[in-house]
Design an enzyme around this catalytic site. Structure first.
Site, short mmCIF file in Angstrom:
data_model
loop_
_atom_site.label_atom_id
_atom_site.label_comp_id
_atom_site.label_asym_id
_atom_site.label_seq_id
_atom_site.Cartn_x
_atom_site.Cartn_y
_atom_site.Cartn_z
N LYS A 166 -10.37 -17.24 3.26
CA LYS A 166 -9.87 -18.49 4.37
C LYS A 166 -10.07 -19.85 3.92
CE LYS A 166 -8.67 -20.66 8.33
NZ LYS A 166 -9.07 -20.83 9.47
N LYS A 234 -14.41 -30.23 8.23
CA LYS A 234 -15.49 -29.06 8.09
C LYS A 234 -15.16 -27.96 7.01
CE LYS A 234 -14.85 -25.38 10.48
NZ LYS A 234 -14.92 -24.22 11.29
#
Ligand code: NA7
Length: 293
Positions: A166, A234
């Site tokens: 991811k 993030k």
């Protein structure tokens, strides 16, 4: 299946709703009280939600949030029983994921990392793509749940490989968008019409899924969040940390991280990450917009 679903944010709320619709017995919990899912039972804390569940599914903001949900006071840990499965759809650190998995393995619990792509619309429509790490038997047992929430599962390897993948995917999204944004800014400054530029991109090998998706929003200057800048930031920080640990240098992403930092300082954290364009525009003294007659 009996599922405890923890975290009812933009993604989690829609995912838990789809589990209920598919007939699963769902208990939900959210840190801030007041969020509910129709047809699901509410629990006061993660431990209570996980009590008696076959699967604990998490979708919370970041690594610290997952750690506290699992191992904090009133966390899931004391409700864990042999044979349970923990699935995590938050995007968090691969290294932390491996540690969390090891800690619960001692109790006979398996851990599947299942971050996803598809954004809010995919979560609502049950068309998410899951990027999964974990043992094949556990993933097989989770198939009815994956089917209720998504359209595809890619197993990338053992636990933590979903998270690793991811991060490598979002790295590309951030860089592809940055390339698009810089190109539009330069073209605009040089007097080229942005809409014509986009039409050209779409007709050539420069085209990409990221540009297909983002161009209409950019041309309309619609920066309402589909994927908030703060969450992409993030993920960029997680990616840089994972790269540092693995002794991999990512010079382009390091530069793009600085842009996200500055955009956050300018108060754009809750806008879509496409709002990073506005910084480039500010520096260039132009605004990219639809001007074609
Ligand atoms: P949101 O809409 O920002 O939701 C975040 C959720 O995480 C929300 O339920 C939060 O609860 C929860 N949260 C945040 N911090 C904590 C802590 N410390 N403990 C427990 N729960 C927490 O994000 P999305 O739904 O868009 O995305 C979720 C993940 O999927 C994220 O990793 C993305 O990158 C991908 P709150 O309501 O604030 O109390």
């Amino acid at each position: 299946m009996r599922v405890a679903f923890l975290g009812l944010g933009i993604m989690g709320q829609a995912m838990a709703t789809n589990l209920v619709k598919a007939g699963h017995e769902v208990t939900v919990w959210n840190r801030t009280p007041g969020k509910q899912v129709e047809g699901a039972r509410g629990a006061a804390n993660p431990r209570e939600a996980a009590n008696g569940a076959e699967v604990v599914w998490m979708c919370v903001s970041d690594t610290d949030a997952v750690e506290s949900v699992l191992f904090g006071r009133e966390g899931v840990e004391s409700s864990l029983r042999e044979g349970m499965i923990i699935a995590d759809s938050s995007t968090i650190s691969p290294a932390a994921t491996a540690k969390f998995a090891e800690r619960v393995r001692a109790k006979g619990v398996s851990y599947v990392d299942a971050p996803m792509t598809g954004s809010k619309v995919g979560a609502q429509n049950g068309t998410l793509v899951f990027i999964v790490g974990g043992d094949e038997a556990s993933i097989e047992r989770l198939k009815p749940l994956f089917a209720a929430m998504g359209k595809k599962i890619f197993r990338m390897g053992e636990t933590s490989k979903g998270q690793a993948t991811k991060l490598a995917m979002n790295l590309q999204i951030a860089l592809i968008f940055e390339g698009f944004a810089e190109a539009l800014t330069l073209a605009t400054k040089l007097g080229v019409d942005a809409e014509k530029m986009v039409a050209l991109i779409e007709a050539t090998m420069v085209r990409s899924g990221v540009v297909d998706y983002k161009a209409p929003f950019v041309l309309q200057r619609d920066f309402t969040p589909n994927f908030p800048l703060r969450l992409m930031h993030k993920d960029i920080r997680l990616t840089l940390a994972a790269a540092k640990e693995a002794r991999v240098k990512l010079p382009a992403l390091e530069t793009v991280e600085e842009i996200y930092e500055m955009a956050t300082e300018e108060g754009s954290g809750d806008l879509d990450y496409a709002a990073t364009l506005t910084l480039l525009e500010k520096w260039a003294g132009v605004q990219v917009k639809r001007t074609a007659a």
